[in-house]
Design a protein around this motif. Structure first.
Motif, PDB file in Angstrom:
ATOM      1  N   MET A 201     -15.293  27.222   3.331  1.00  0.00           N
ATOM      2  CA  MET A 201     -14.320  27.699   2.175  1.00  0.00           C
ATOM      3  C   MET A 201     -14.524  29.136   1.860  1.00  0.00           C
ATOM      4  SD  MET A 201     -12.446  25.259   1.695  1.00  0.00           S
ATOM      5  CE  MET A 201     -11.314  25.983   0.727  1.00  0.00           C
ATOM      6  N   GLY A 202     -15.730  29.637   1.725  1.00  0.00           N
ATOM      7  CA  GLY A 202     -15.665  31.236   1.695  1.00  0.00           C
ATOM      8  C   GLY A 202     -14.965  31.903   2.682  1.00  0.00           C
ATOM      9  N   MET A 203     -14.854  31.439   3.881  1.00  0.00           N
ATOM     10  CA  MET A 203     -14.235  32.087   4.983  1.00  0.00           C
ATOM     11  C   MET A 203     -12.567  31.932   4.802  1.00  0.00           C
ATOM     12  SD  MET A 203     -16.405  30.506   8.347  1.00  0.00           S
ATOM     13  CE  MET A 203     -14.860  30.864   9.295  1.00  0.00           C
ATOM     14  N   VAL A 204     -12.259  30.915   4.224  1.00  0.00           N
ATOM     15  CA  VAL A 204     -10.850  30.487   3.799  1.00  0.00           C
ATOM     16  C   VAL A 204     -10.624  31.531   2.771  1.00  0.00           C
ATOM     17  CG1 VAL A 204      -9.380  28.993   2.882  1.00  0.00           C
ATOM     18  CG2 VAL A 204     -10.869  28.211   4.520  1.00  0.00           C
ATOM     19  N   HIS A 205     -11.357  31.738   1.866  1.00  0.00           N
ATOM     20  CA  HIS A 205     -10.908  32.410   0.564  1.00  0.00           C
ATOM     21  C   HIS A 205     -10.734  34.046   1.167  1.00  0.00           C
ATOM     22  CE1 HIS A 205     -11.156  29.331  -1.904  1.00  0.00           C
ATOM     23  NE2 HIS A 205     -12.567  29.248  -2.129  1.00  0.00           N
ATOM     24  N   MET A 206     -11.556  34.408   1.880  1.00  0.00           N
ATOM     25  CA  MET A 206     -11.527  35.932   2.449  1.00  0.00           C
ATOM     26  C   MET A 206     -10.302  36.256   3.206  1.00  0.00           C
ATOM     27  SD  MET A 206     -15.392  37.067   3.498  1.00  0.00           S
ATOM     28  CE  MET A 206     -15.996  35.414   4.548  1.00  0.00           C
ATOM     29  N   VAL A 207      -9.996  35.008   3.995  1.00  0.00           N
ATOM     30  CA  VAL A 207      -8.777  35.138   4.880  1.00  0.00           C
ATOM     31  C   VAL A 207      -7.715  35.354   3.873  1.00  0.00           C
ATOM     32  CG1 VAL A 207      -7.368  34.152   6.420  1.00  0.00           C
ATOM     33  CG2 VAL A 207      -9.577  34.127   6.868  1.00  0.00           C
ATOM     34  N   ARG A 208      -7.377  34.645   2.867  1.00  0.00           N
ATOM     35  CA  ARG A 208      -6.293  34.343   1.948  1.00  0.00           C
ATOM     36  C   ARG A 208      -6.035  35.555   1.138  1.00  0.00           C
ATOM     37  NH1 ARG A 208      -5.148  30.983  -1.415  1.00  0.00           N
ATOM     38  NH2 ARG A 208      -3.050  30.665  -0.981  1.00  0.00           N
ATOM     39  N   THR A 209      -7.266  36.105   0.636  1.00  0.00           N
ATOM     40  CA  THR A 209      -7.146  37.247  -0.223  1.00  0.00           C
ATOM     41  C   THR A 209      -6.802  38.524   0.483  1.00  0.00           C
ATOM     42  OG1 THR A 209      -9.702  37.640   0.004  1.00  0.00           O
ATOM     43  CG2 THR A 209      -8.797  36.361  -1.754  1.00  0.00           C
ATOM     44  N   LYS A 210      -7.067  38.588   2.076  1.00  0.00           N
ATOM     45  CA  LYS A 210      -6.751  39.703   2.658  1.00  0.00           C
ATOM     46  C   LYS A 210      -5.625  39.497   3.550  1.00  0.00           C
ATOM     47  CE  LYS A 210     -10.559  41.938   1.917  1.00  0.00           C
ATOM     48  NZ  LYS A 210     -10.964  43.119   0.852  1.00  0.00           N
ATOM     49  N   ALA A 211      -4.841  38.525   3.386  1.00  0.00           N
ATOM     50  CA  ALA A 211      -3.645  38.317   4.141  1.00  0.00           C
ATOM     51  C   ALA A 211      -2.636  39.570   3.938  1.00  0.00           C
ATOM     52  CB  ALA A 211      -3.086  37.024   3.836  1.00  0.00           C
ATOM     53  N   THR A 212      -1.841  39.896   4.857  1.00  0.00           N
ATOM     54  CA  THR A 212      -0.722  40.883   4.712  1.00  0.00           C
ATOM     55  C   THR A 212       0.676  40.237   4.939  1.00  0.00           C
ATOM     56  OG1 THR A 212      -1.008  41.695   6.899  1.00  0.00           O
ATOM     57  CG2 THR A 212      -2.155  42.634   5.205  1.00  0.00           C
ATOM     58  N   ASN A 213       1.572  40.577   4.120  1.00  0.00           N
ATOM     59  CA  ASN A 213       2.988  40.286   4.198  1.00  0.00           C
ATOM     60  C   ASN A 213       3.217  38.642   4.553  1.00  0.00           C
ATOM     61  OD1 ASN A 213       5.650  40.735   4.345  1.00  0.00           O
ATOM     62  ND2 ASN A 213       5.757  40.717   6.334  1.00  0.00           N
ATOM     63  N   THR A 214       2.435  37.705   3.526  1.00  0.00           N
ATOM     64  CA  THR A 214       2.441  36.408   3.753  1.00  0.00           C
ATOM     65  C   THR A 214       3.798  35.655   3.454  1.00  0.00           C
ATOM     66  OG1 THR A 214       1.318  35.970   1.881  1.00  0.00           O
ATOM     67  CG2 THR A 214      -0.200  36.079   3.584  1.00  0.00           C
ATOM     68  N   LEU A 215       4.638  36.396   2.550  1.00  0.00           N
ATOM     69  CA  LEU A 215       5.751  35.906   2.295  1.00  0.00           C
ATOM     70  C   LEU A 215       6.702  35.502   3.313  1.00  0.00           C
ATOM     71  CD1 LEU A 215       6.715  38.023  -0.876  1.00  0.00           C
ATOM     72  CD2 LEU A 215       6.172  35.535  -1.018  1.00  0.00           C
ATOM     73  N   ARG A 216       6.423  36.217   4.355  1.00  0.00           N
ATOM     74  CA  ARG A 216       7.374  35.714   5.597  1.00  0.00           C
ATOM     75  C   ARG A 216       6.951  34.525   6.144  1.00  0.00           C
ATOM     76  NH1 ARG A 216      11.551  38.003   6.073  1.00  0.00           N
ATOM     77  NH2 ARG A 216      12.082  40.223   5.542  1.00  0.00           N
ATOM     78  N   THR A 217       5.665  34.135   5.849  1.00  0.00           N
ATOM     79  CA  THR A 217       5.155  32.858   6.252  1.00  0.00           C
ATOM     80  C   THR A 217       4.848  31.855   5.218  1.00  0.00           C
ATOM     81  OG1 THR A 217       3.948  34.354   7.883  1.00  0.00           O
ATOM     82  CG2 THR A 217       3.430  31.971   7.774  1.00  0.00           C
ATOM     83  N   PRO A 218       5.643  30.983   4.675  1.00  0.00           N
ATOM     84  CA  PRO A 218       5.563  30.367   3.781  1.00  0.00           C
ATOM     85  C   PRO A 218       4.526  29.149   3.947  1.00  0.00           C
ATOM     86  CG  PRO A 218       7.752  30.363   3.969  1.00  0.00           C
ATOM     87  CD  PRO A 218       7.375  31.049   5.158  1.00  0.00           C
ATOM     88  N   GLY A 219       4.342  28.643   5.187  1.00  0.00           N
ATOM     89  CA  GLY A 219       3.028  28.028   5.368  1.00  0.00           C
ATOM     90  C   GLY A 219       1.779  28.476   5.204  1.00  0.00           C
ATOM     91  N   ALA A 220       1.720  29.672   4.785  1.00  0.00           N
ATOM     92  CA  ALA A 220       0.295  30.406   4.686  1.00  0.00           C
ATOM     93  C   ALA A 220       0.047  30.397   3.073  1.00  0.00           C
ATOM     94  CB  ALA A 220       0.415  31.803   4.878  1.00  0.00           C
ATOM     95  N   HIS A 221       1.021  29.929   2.240  1.00  0.00           N
ATOM     96  CA  HIS A 221       0.890  29.766   0.884  1.00  0.00           C
ATOM     97  C   HIS A 221       0.301  28.368   0.430  1.00  0.00           C
ATOM     98  CE1 HIS A 221       4.288  32.828   0.168  1.00  0.00           C
ATOM     99  NE2 HIS A 221       3.103  33.293   0.635  1.00  0.00           N
ATOM    100  N   VAL A 222      -0.501  28.358  -0.623  1.00  0.00           N
ATOM    101  CA  VAL A 222      -0.844  27.133  -1.381  1.00  0.00           C
ATOM    102  C   VAL A 222       0.041  26.986  -2.480  1.00  0.00           C
ATOM    103  CG1 VAL A 222      -2.407  25.900  -2.558  1.00  0.00           C
ATOM    104  CG2 VAL A 222      -3.228  27.165  -0.418  1.00  0.00           C
ATOM    105  N   ASN A 223       1.102  26.390  -2.559  1.00  0.00           N
ATOM    106  CA  ASN A 223       2.039  26.475  -3.610  1.00  0.00           C
ATOM    107  C   ASN A 223       1.751  24.972  -4.642  1.00  0.00           C
ATOM    108  OD1 ASN A 223       4.403  28.398  -3.112  1.00  0.00           O
ATOM    109  ND2 ASN A 223       4.008  27.476  -1.181  1.00  0.00           N
ATOM    110  N   ILE A 224       1.900  25.578  -5.841  1.00  0.00           N
ATOM    111  CA  ILE A 224       1.888  24.329  -6.870  1.00  0.00           C
ATOM    112  C   ILE A 224       3.085  24.370  -7.766  1.00  0.00           C
ATOM    113  CG2 ILE A 224       0.577  23.775  -9.252  1.00  0.00           C
ATOM    114  CD1 ILE A 224      -1.957  24.922  -7.854  1.00  0.00           C
ATOM    115  N   VAL A 225       3.688  23.148  -7.944  1.00  0.00           N
ATOM    116  CA  VAL A 225       4.673  23.297  -8.933  1.00  0.00           C
ATOM    117  C   VAL A 225       4.577  22.453 -10.264  1.00  0.00           C
ATOM    118  CG1 VAL A 225       7.136  22.283  -8.993  1.00  0.00           C
ATOM    119  CG2 VAL A 225       6.292  22.812  -6.920  1.00  0.00           C
ATOM    120  N   LEU A 226       5.148  23.028 -11.351  1.00  0.00           N
ATOM    121  CA  LEU A 226       4.699  22.665 -12.437  1.00  0.00           C
ATOM    122  C   LEU A 226       6.080  22.272 -13.124  1.00  0.00           C
ATOM    123  CD1 LEU A 226       2.676  22.544 -15.053  1.00  0.00           C
ATOM    124  CD2 LEU A 226       3.248  24.599 -15.690  1.00  0.00           C
TER     125      LEU A 226
END
Length: 412
Positions: free
Chosen positions: A218-243
């Motif tokens: 999970m430490g690896m996962v956090h590093m990848v996600r915090t360093k991601a670039t232009n992820t908006l064009r890849t919705p599958g790379a987001h963790v979305n929560i709906v309130l």
């Protein structure tokens, strides 16, 4: 030896169970034949569905896995005449048909079906143990990564890689171990090195200990996600929560995860929080551009559960954004005029086999067979065949607008 005596009520009960089981089996055999006829004639398209299994999901409300299985089994079973005869006569049941199909060939069909009539399903599994399947399973790749969603909402992963990739992976796990520890103990970062508590689970040498492997990953996962670039064009790379408006939070891609488990994700900025009212998320672009913005795509995918919006379709890949009121006809690129469709369903709409309309806060789907479905709150659809295409309707874009001046509904 004791002889059990049953009264007439018990005998009638057993007879009724036997009768209904046989009737269910016979009906299942006929159902599979009819599904095959429907499928081989490609009637799904005329009914506004991209494939037979999607039509089954939409029409009968069955699980996608069940619909796909029926379609697959029907395609195989109808080519074995003796098998289908035994199935229609309720001499073997559906589970046994599925079992036999793995082993049947034109040469052994009669032998195996006769054995199944005598042995039943469970004994037949033993009878077939060790026998070669009709179509040998593809060889398991030497190196692979599989990710599977479990019924509980958890996720299972299985990984096999080469020695060189494995060395890189283990090194990354070591970096991840440290990263995870640092994140979990951020308040200690300003402390002097000698003042920090001894790390019982983190060492500068060797692989992380067993109980820390998941945290390291999970430490690896956090590093990848915090360093991601232009992820908006890849919705599958987001963790979305709906309130929702009622305060209930959920993840569209993992709805079984309870709200309380999402608190840490939101608090640490590890997820994208989407606040929705009863009408859904509203982001407007108007006629400024034809293509949906990155933020709109992300919002749309989240609102519709990261899958195709067409009733019965569960496709999650090859998504396209459809203007319900066509751009060429003056439709705006606003969130309430856009809907995510897979490429197959988008083609059905484009070719006229299905139609999607927006009426106020309601989205209506009309299929070629005359059936109609309604979504009142995005992602959840219900059948309502009383609806008909193109009734007199409100000009909804004049209602859901960010205009400073309120406008009265206009009938078109």
């Amino acid at each position: 030896m004791r002889t059990l005596k049953y009264d007439n009520d018990v005998i009638l009960l057993v007879d009724r169970i036997r009768h209904l089981f046989q009737a269910m089996t016979k009906n299942k055999a006929e159902l599979l034949q009819l599904i095959y006829d429907f499928d081989v004639n490609n009637f799904a398209q005329a009914f506004g569905s991209s494939c037979t299994s999607s039509w089954l999901v939409r029409e009968f409300g069955v699980a996608a896995s069940t619909a796909y299985e029926w379609q697959r089994v029907s395609r195989q079973a109808v080519h074995f005449t003796f098998l289908m005869q035994a199935f229609r006569a309720a001499e073997i049941d559906y589970s046994t048909v599925r079992l036999l199909l793995k082993y049947l060939t034109p040469d052994n069909e009669v032998e195996l079906v006769e054995a199944a009539k005598e042995l039943g399903h469970e004994q037949m599994k033993r009878y077939l143990a060790g026998k070669e399947t009709a179509e040998p399973e593809p060889e398991k790749p030497d190196h692979y990564l599989r990710v599977k969603d479990l019924p509980s909402g958890e996720v299972a992963a299985e990984l096999v890689m080469s020695g060189t990739d494995g060395a890189l992976f283990k090194a990354a796990l070591k970096i991840g171990e440290t990263a995870y520890y640092e994140q979990e103990h951020a308040e200690q970062q300003s402390a002097a090195e000698e003042a920090r508590p001894a790390r019982q689970t983190v060492s500068g040498y060797g692989m992380p200990i067993g109980r820390s492997l998941l945290q390291s990953f999970m430490g690896m996962v956090h590093m990848v996600r915090t360093k991601a670039t232009n992820t908006l064009r890849t919705p599958g790379a987001h963790v979305n929560i709906v309130l929702n408006a009622d305060g209930h939070a959920y993840m569209p891609t993992a709805p079984k995860v309870p709200s309380k488990a999402l608190t840490n994700l939101v608090a640490n900025g590890l997820a994208r929080l989407n606040v929705a009212d009863s009408a859904g998320l509203i982001l407007n672009v108007g006629r400024a551009q034809r293509l949906a913005t990155d933020a709109q795509v992300n919002a749309l995918m989240t609102m519709w559960g990261h899958q195709c919006a067409m009733p019965g379709c569960t496709h999650t890949r090859f998504m396209e954004i459809h203007h319900m009121e066509e751009w060429a006809d003056g439709g705006e690129t606003n969130l309430d005029n856009l809907i995510p469709l897979c490429s197959a369903c988008h083609s059905l709409v484009t070719d006229g086999w299905a139609q999607i309309e927006r009426h106020g806060h309601q989205i209506r789907f009309f299929m070629g067979d005359g059936s109609a479905f309604v979504s009142d709150n995005h992602s959840t659809t219900r059948r309502d065949n009383s609806m008909t295409p193109h009734p007199e309707r409100e000009k909804w874009e004049d209602i859901d607008s960010f205009s400073d001046t309120a406008r009265e509904p206009v009938n078109v």
